[in-house]
Design a protein around this motif. Structure first.
Motif, PDB file in Angstrom:
ATOM      1  N   PHE A   1      -2.411   7.478  -1.114  1.00  0.00           N
ATOM      2  CA  PHE A   1      -1.728   6.474  -1.619  1.00  0.00           C
ATOM      3  C   PHE A   1      -1.060   6.637  -2.732  1.00  0.00           C
ATOM      4  CE2 PHE A   1      -0.587   2.122  -3.174  1.00  0.00           C
ATOM      5  CZ  PHE A   1      -0.194   1.796  -2.134  1.00  0.00           C
ATOM      6  N   ASN A   2      -1.430   7.643  -3.775  1.00  0.00           N
ATOM      7  CA  ASN A   2      -0.822   8.021  -4.999  1.00  0.00           C
ATOM      8  C   ASN A   2       0.489   9.006  -4.766  1.00  0.00           C
ATOM      9  OD1 ASN A   2      -2.160   6.621  -6.829  1.00  0.00           O
ATOM     10  ND2 ASN A   2      -3.674   8.113  -7.174  1.00  0.00           N
TER      11      ASN A   2
ATOM     12  N   PRO B   1      -1.886   0.601   2.863  1.00  0.00           N
ATOM     13  CA  PRO B   1      -2.740   0.390   1.697  1.00  0.00           C
ATOM     14  C   PRO B   1      -3.864   1.431   1.401  1.00  0.00           C
ATOM     15  CG  PRO B   1      -2.235  -1.604   2.626  1.00  0.00           C
ATOM     16  CD  PRO B   1      -1.823  -0.655   3.477  1.00  0.00           C
ATOM     17  N   SER B   2      -4.313   1.777   0.532  1.00  0.00           N
ATOM     18  CA  SER B   2      -5.415   2.784   0.353  1.00  0.00           C
ATOM     19  C   SER B   2      -6.800   2.379   0.980  1.00  0.00           C
ATOM     20  CB  SER B   2      -5.551   3.171  -1.000  1.00  0.00           C
ATOM     21  OG  SER B   2      -5.953   2.051  -1.711  1.00  0.00           O
TER      22      SER B   2
ATOM     23  N   ILE C   1      -6.405   3.118   4.534  1.00  0.00           N
ATOM     24  CA  ILE C   1      -6.571   4.581   4.754  1.00  0.00           C
ATOM     25  C   ILE C   1      -8.179   4.829   4.933  1.00  0.00           C
ATOM     26  CG2 ILE C   1      -6.091   6.871   3.937  1.00  0.00           C
ATOM     27  CD1 ILE C   1      -3.495   5.947   2.729  1.00  0.00           C
TER      28      ILE C   1
ATOM     29  N   SER D   1       0.909  -6.444   0.780  1.00  0.00           N
ATOM     30  CA  SER D   1       0.043  -5.576   1.530  1.00  0.00           C
ATOM     31  C   SER D   1      -1.402  -5.354   0.559  1.00  0.00           C
ATOM     32  CB  SER D   1       0.616  -4.109   1.408  1.00  0.00           C
ATOM     33  OG  SER D   1       1.035  -3.530   0.136  1.00  0.00           O
TER      34      SER D   1
ATOM     35  N   VAL E   1       3.946   5.956   4.138  1.00  0.00           N
ATOM     36  CA  VAL E   1       2.766   5.883   3.574  1.00  0.00           C
ATOM     37  C   VAL E   1       2.329   4.467   3.015  1.00  0.00           C
ATOM     38  CG1 VAL E   1       1.124   7.211   1.867  1.00  0.00           C
ATOM     39  CG2 VAL E   1       2.538   8.288   3.271  1.00  0.00           C
ATOM     40  N   PHE E   2       3.583   4.114   2.091  1.00  0.00           N
ATOM     41  CA  PHE E   2       3.351   2.789   1.469  1.00  0.00           C
ATOM     42  C   PHE E   2       2.913   1.536   2.296  1.00  0.00           C
ATOM     43  CE2 PHE E   2       5.881   3.804  -2.359  1.00  0.00           C
ATOM     44  CZ  PHE E   2       4.892   3.278  -3.234  1.00  0.00           C
TER      45      PHE E   2
END
Lengths: 271, 314, 528
Positions: free
Chosen positions: A139-140, A113-114, A117, B247, A109-110
């Motif tokens: 992301f949290n 980046p949000s 997503i 990132s 998931v890291f």
């Protein structure tokens, strides 16, 4: 109580108060356009001026606070609600295949980046504030899962956990009774930090059009609208920016202050 | 060391495979019929059929996935539906804006953050420390795209030192770097603030370590002990942050490109989203994720170079 | 002229006096020991001599090293003296070295800081020094590849690389095993003879002091209470604190006789393997055998000791007996039934007391909740008044007032915490308690009190225990039978007195030979 804590709590309370007040009252209705009174400078009837449609900027900032805080808060809720149990579970089964799967999943998931997503979700479902919540929330999750596991692992080696195991308590019960209370402070502090990052992320997503959609007011959206006007009416671009800056600053100071206040060991290091 | 690198390589490949499956599933499975989705409700059935044939949608899922992945491995990212050009060409044109921008910002952020963090740590509690920490509090809280707008207002519109946006291309490298300077500063500021804070606290953690006392007992001055013993140990957490930040920088670059009208990956992806060009979205997202995973791989290797304890662990 | 002379040295930190009017003289080629319990100011004295007092410390008086007053010397000059005129060795060898530098480079650094030599020459001299301190590994190794004893040799090499006149060693062997301790003490003595330097040895262990020191200073509450040549001081012991310290160190516990010999705990041919790191990328993981065919029995009411050095498998055995970790072979039975995680009725018969008085309790719970945690094992745990009564009784049994129940653990001292740990173990009235290094972290006087408490409990009710310790003298006084463990195996067992008086296995012999001994002194016993 430190100066950080007081300033941070004050700023946070101020913007949360603005958001709460917006449910009851705003100076003007932001859905009513008033083109003749567009781009008024601050002062007079419009305390913070008006935007290019003649809408009252103070009212927009109040409504925007509501959006930003709601999105960031729910996103932190998702991250904590899923991340903390996952981290506790991984720590309780440390070294097992399950632990490995959870941690590798986190690493994965890291790599998203949000913003990425949000791009993926928006491409398929279209933009909305809910997408912003999901993107930031996802992301949290690994943030909290990693932190929880990292803090829980050394606790599992401590003698008081062994004593609880000798008393016949199982992993779930030990996690709830012994691990969670000992990492709660850390989670509160990290939650504050993630909250502030969520405000920033929501603003960024709204700014590029992947977050809240009109007519929902949002600080990022206001900045996007103001971009072409920055040379004519700088206040339209400056005010929402300061709103974001002060909210995030307040939350960060609150986080730092809480850390100093809750955990005496860290206070010693920071003197 | 080689075993360590190989081990990391295995997990890197696994991450890439899982990431590609996730992206493929979101883009090509969730919408149901991607062709109908891309063309919208008013599309004629024969246009849809044509797109279906072109995307190979009549093939089974596994075959489509395999074709997508094997294409990417060979540098074939498919054909953009809206641009009617290979996606690889589209990306190749734009990556020369986005990647240099991210690297430029990373360099700026590191150059500012390292000295600031080290200075603050060595003057802990002093006026310099307080000033730097106050500045980083602000830096962490400023949204970078808003900071970018202010930079434009001050340096482009009022002072006219830089242009407010656009990119002249790399034919004139000096002009290209100049065009990327304000965007890079805007991108770097929040990252530099975070990095400086991490550098400072990591160094301060090291100052409390036993080996620092040993170093002082040998006759090293405070400053010598800091430079020779604390710094290298403090770098380990700092490297983690740098890896994570890349990132954010890459993603942030996409946003900053909007402020400065830069023809980078950001512009490409937003045009693709509004045109529902899923093929482009899918490939650019995969590329971003690939870059992030590669950077983390490099960070892991750097780790091992810094810390002998990691080299021993496979 | 004396090498080091402290004249009326006082130190305050934040207004609190930590050292008060210290006067001390030591000569070249001599070993002077400072001893005392934790908080007595031993380490602060060492740091003051090195000029490394924590920030905010204020000092008065003089510290004369070869005529130079360290109190008055400015920092740059102090830097030139540290490592050059005076060197220091610390307690914790595991963290005293920089983990990312080779040991050779760290020793060479001492030379390069003080002398203008080439890198190659400094490294050559460092290698020679590492050789002199008896280190058998290459200077290109990193600290994490070395054992605790080896690392301590590196720290010593670093401290003496410039052949300083004064070497300060602050608890240099406290973190080490007894056989390693003997070798490091030998090394230090040899270096003093060879280099003619003065050694200031700081240790809480009176036996170490008596063995090696020429002179002893006894410290209490920041003052030196008694000070003189070792043999004189041990013979006369003018100050009551010296006598108390000595008595506590040689404290013999009065254990009641064993009443019953029905078997309680039986460990039969137990194996425990841990997976270790992979040697190749795809091969199966090799294992490390922590317990190798271990068998032992403890009868009802019997007190059994288990001694061995770190890494011998003592802790693994504890966890295996408690059923906290699976075993790969053999069987462990309590009262005839196999021990398992789920069997609460069986587990009630067995409790544990751990080493670390600070880590054994959840800092966020009150004492009443902490010591009643084992009630979880009971089908019908007492509630309300019955619970309060049980708590009051448990606290009374360990000599604590009943109002302790409403306090948090940080309000108690180390010795009180170990009492609470014993209360927690006793509250479900077990038949067997495992004491895992339960007194190792305590000062000698507190340790003596806790040992007396254990004997006291044995007198009131039948209690069997397994007493695990690295400290031979403690095990000798508090057990009926002893087991000696080495490399995951039990190499010797027998009645405590006969094993100590006439050890059979070479390992047991080396352990007993290495343990420093206090001389038998006639009037020591009547001091308390």
């Amino acid at each position: 109580m430190s100066r950080n804590l007081i300033i941070g709590a004050g700023l946070t309370a101020f913007f949360t108060g603005l958001a709460a007040l917006s449910f009851l009252w705003t100076p003007y209705d932001i859905e009513v356009l008033d083109i003749p009174n567009r781009l008024l400078t601050p002062g007079g009837a419009h305390l913070l001026g008006t935007d290019h449609f003649g809408r009252d900027i103070l009212s927009m900032v109040m409504m925007g606070a509501r959006t930003s805080i709601a999105v960031a808060l729910v996103a932190v809720g998702i991250g904590m609600g899923l991340g903390v149990p996952l981290g506790l579970w991984a720590a309780a089964r440390r070294g097992s295949l399950l632990d490995d799967v959870i941690m590798r999943g986190n690493d994965l998931v890291f790599a998203f980046p949000s913003l990425v997503i949000a791009i993926l979700i928006t491409a398929v479902f279209g933009p909305s504030a809910v997408n912003a919540i999901i993107a930031i929330g996802i992301f949290n999750i690994p943030v909290f899962a990693r932190l929880t596991r990292g803090a829980a692992l050394p606790l599992w080696e401590r003698d008081f956990i062994l004593a609880a195991r000798v008393s016949g308590k199982g992993a779930a019960r030990i996690s709830a009774e012994h691990i969670l209370p000992n990492i709660a402070n850390l989670m509160i502090v990290q939650g504050t930090i993630q909250f502030s990052l969520g405000i920033l992320a929501e603003a960024a997503l709204s700014y590029i059009g992947l977050g809240a959609q009109p007519p929902t007011a949002s600080w990022g959206r206001m900045l996007a609208d103001a971009q072409t006007l920055v040379s004519i009416a700088p206040h339209v671009a400056l005010i929402p920016g300061f709103a974001i800056l002060l909210t995030v600053l307040g939350l960060n100071l609150l986080g730092d202050g809480l850390r100093d206040w809750l955990d005496p060991r860290i206070r010693v290091v920071r003197t | 060391m080689i075993r360590f690198a190989l081990g990391r390589l295995v997990s890197l490949t696994a991450s890439l495979i899982v990431a590609s499956i996730v992206i493929f599933a979101v883009v090509e499975v969730i919408p149901g019929d991607p062709a109908a989705f891309m063309l919208g409700v008013n599309a004629r059935p024969d246009t849809i059929a044509a797109l279906r044939a072109e995307m190979g949608l009549d093939e089974p899922l596994i075959a489509r996935y395999a074709a997508w992945v094997s294409g990417m491995v060979q540098g074939d990212f498919g054909m953009s539906w809206t641009y009617k050009t290979p996606v690889a060409t589209l990306i190749a044109d734009r990556i020369w804006v986005s990647l240099p921008l991210a690297i430029y910002a990373l360099a700026l952020s590191t150059l500012v953050a390292f000295p600031a963090g080290i200075y603050a740590a060595s003057r802990r509690g002093g006026a310099g420390d307080t000033a730097i920490m106050g500045a980083t509090q602000l830096g962490v809280a400023i949204p970078n795209f808003w900071f970018a707008m202010i930079l434009v207002l001050v340096f482009a519109i009022n002072l006219r030192w830089f242009s407010a946006g656009g990119f002249p291309g790399w034919a004139d490298p000096w002009a290209a770097i100049k065009a990327l300077t304000l965007p890079a500063i805007a991108l770097a500021l929040p990252q530099a603030a975070i990095l400086a804070r991490v550098m400072r606290s990591s160094l301060l953690d090291m100052l409390g370590e036993d080996f620092m006392r040993t170093a002082r007992a040998k006759g090293l001055t405070c400053r010598q002990a800091l430079w020779r013993h604390a710094l290298r140990n403090a770098l380990i957490p700092v490297l983690t942050i740098i890896g994570l930040q890349f990132s954010f920088l890459l993603a942030g670059a996409i946003i900053i490109e909007q402020v400065f009208f830069l023809p980078g990956l950001g512009r490409l992806i937003f045009q693709a989203i509004s045109a529902r060009d899923l093929i482009v979205v899918e490939s650019v997202v995969m590329l971003l994720v690939f870059t992030v995973i590669m950077v983390n791989f490099i960070v892991d290797l750097t780790y091992a170079a810094v810390d002998p304890r990691l080299r021993a662990r496979a | 002229m004396s090498l080091l002379s402290l004249k009326n040295l006082s130190v305050q930190i934040g207004g609190t006096p930590v050292l008060q009017g210290i006067n001390l003289d030591m000569a070249q080629g001599q070993i002077t020991a400072i001893t005392g319990e934790s908080g007595s100011g031993k380490s602060m004295t060492a740091l003051a001599i090195m000029g490394l007092l924590p920030q905010g410390a204020k000092q008065q008086g003089q510290i004369l090293l070869d005529g130079t007053d360290i109190v008055q010397t400015p920092e740059p000059a102090l830097c030139r003296m540290r490592g050059n005129a005076m060197g220091m060795v610390f307690q914790e060898p595991m963290t005293a070295l920089n983990p990312v530098q080779t040991i050779g480079a760290q020793v060479a650094e001492t030379i390069r800081v003080h002398e203008n030599v080439t890198k190659a020459e400094a490294h050559a001299r460092a290698a020679a020094m590492l050789d002199r301190v008896g280190l058998k590994v290459a200077p290109t190794r990193y600290p994490h590849e070395l054992s605790g004893g080896q690392r301590q040799r590196v720290v010593i090499a670093m401290a003496i690389a410039m052949r300083p006149k004064l070497l300060i060693a602050d608890e240099p062997t406290t973190a080490l095993d007894v056989t390693t301790q003997a070798r490091i003490l030998d090394l230090l003595q040899g270096l003093v003879d060879e280099f003619g330097m003065g050694l200031l040895l700081i240790t809480h262990d009176l036996a170490v002091v008596a063995d090696v020191a020429d002179r002893i200073a006894v410290m209490q509450h920041g003052r030196i209470v008694e000070h003189g040549p070792t043999s004189d001081l041990l013979r006369t012991m003018r100050h009551p604190y010296t006598r108390a310290l000595f008595a506590a160190s040689t404290h013999a516990v009065d254990l009641p006789a064993v009443q019953n010999d029905a078997p309680l705990l039986a460990v039969r041919h137990v194996m425990r393997d841990y997976p270790t790191k992979r040697l190749s990328l795809f091969g199966s993981r090799p294992t490390f055998r922590a317990l190798d065919d271990v068998s032992l029995t403890i009868n009802r009411g019997e007190r059994v000791g288990l001694v061995g050095e770190s890494g011998c498998g003592k802790s693994t055995l504890t966890r295996a007996i408690l059923g906290l970790e699976p075993v790969q072979g053999g069987q462990i039975t309590l009262d005839g039934a196999p021990v398992s995680q789920g069997d609460h009725a069986l587990r009630r018969k067995m409790q544990v007391v751990f080493q670390d008085p600070y880590g054994s309790f959840n800092p966020r719970h009150h004492v009443d909740r902490l010591i009643t945690e084992p009630f979880h094992l009971l089908d019908n745990p007492p509630k309300g008044a019955a619970r309060d009564q049980a708590i009051a009784k448990a606290l009374a049994d360990v000599g604590l007032p009943s109002d302790a129940a409403d306090k948090y653990i940080h309000e108690f001292s180390g010795g009180q915490r170990q009492r609470l740990a014993i209360a927690r173990a006793l509250i479900v009235e077990p038949d067997l308690i495992i004491f895992d290094e339960a007194v190792s972290a305590l000062d000698v006087s507190v340790r003596a009190q806790v040992l007396d408490l254990i004997a006291d409990i044995c007198r009131k009710r039948p209690l069997a225990y397994l007493f695990i310790s690295h400290d031979l003298s403690v095990v000798r006084s508090i057990t009926d039978r002893v087991l000696v463990m080495q490399g995951g195996k039990i190499v010797e067992s027998g009645l405590t007195e006969s094993v100590f008086a006439d050890p059979q296995h070479p390992y047991t012999k080396s352990l007993i030979a290495a343990a420093p001994q206090l001389p038998e002194l006639a009037h020591a016993a009547d001091a308390l």
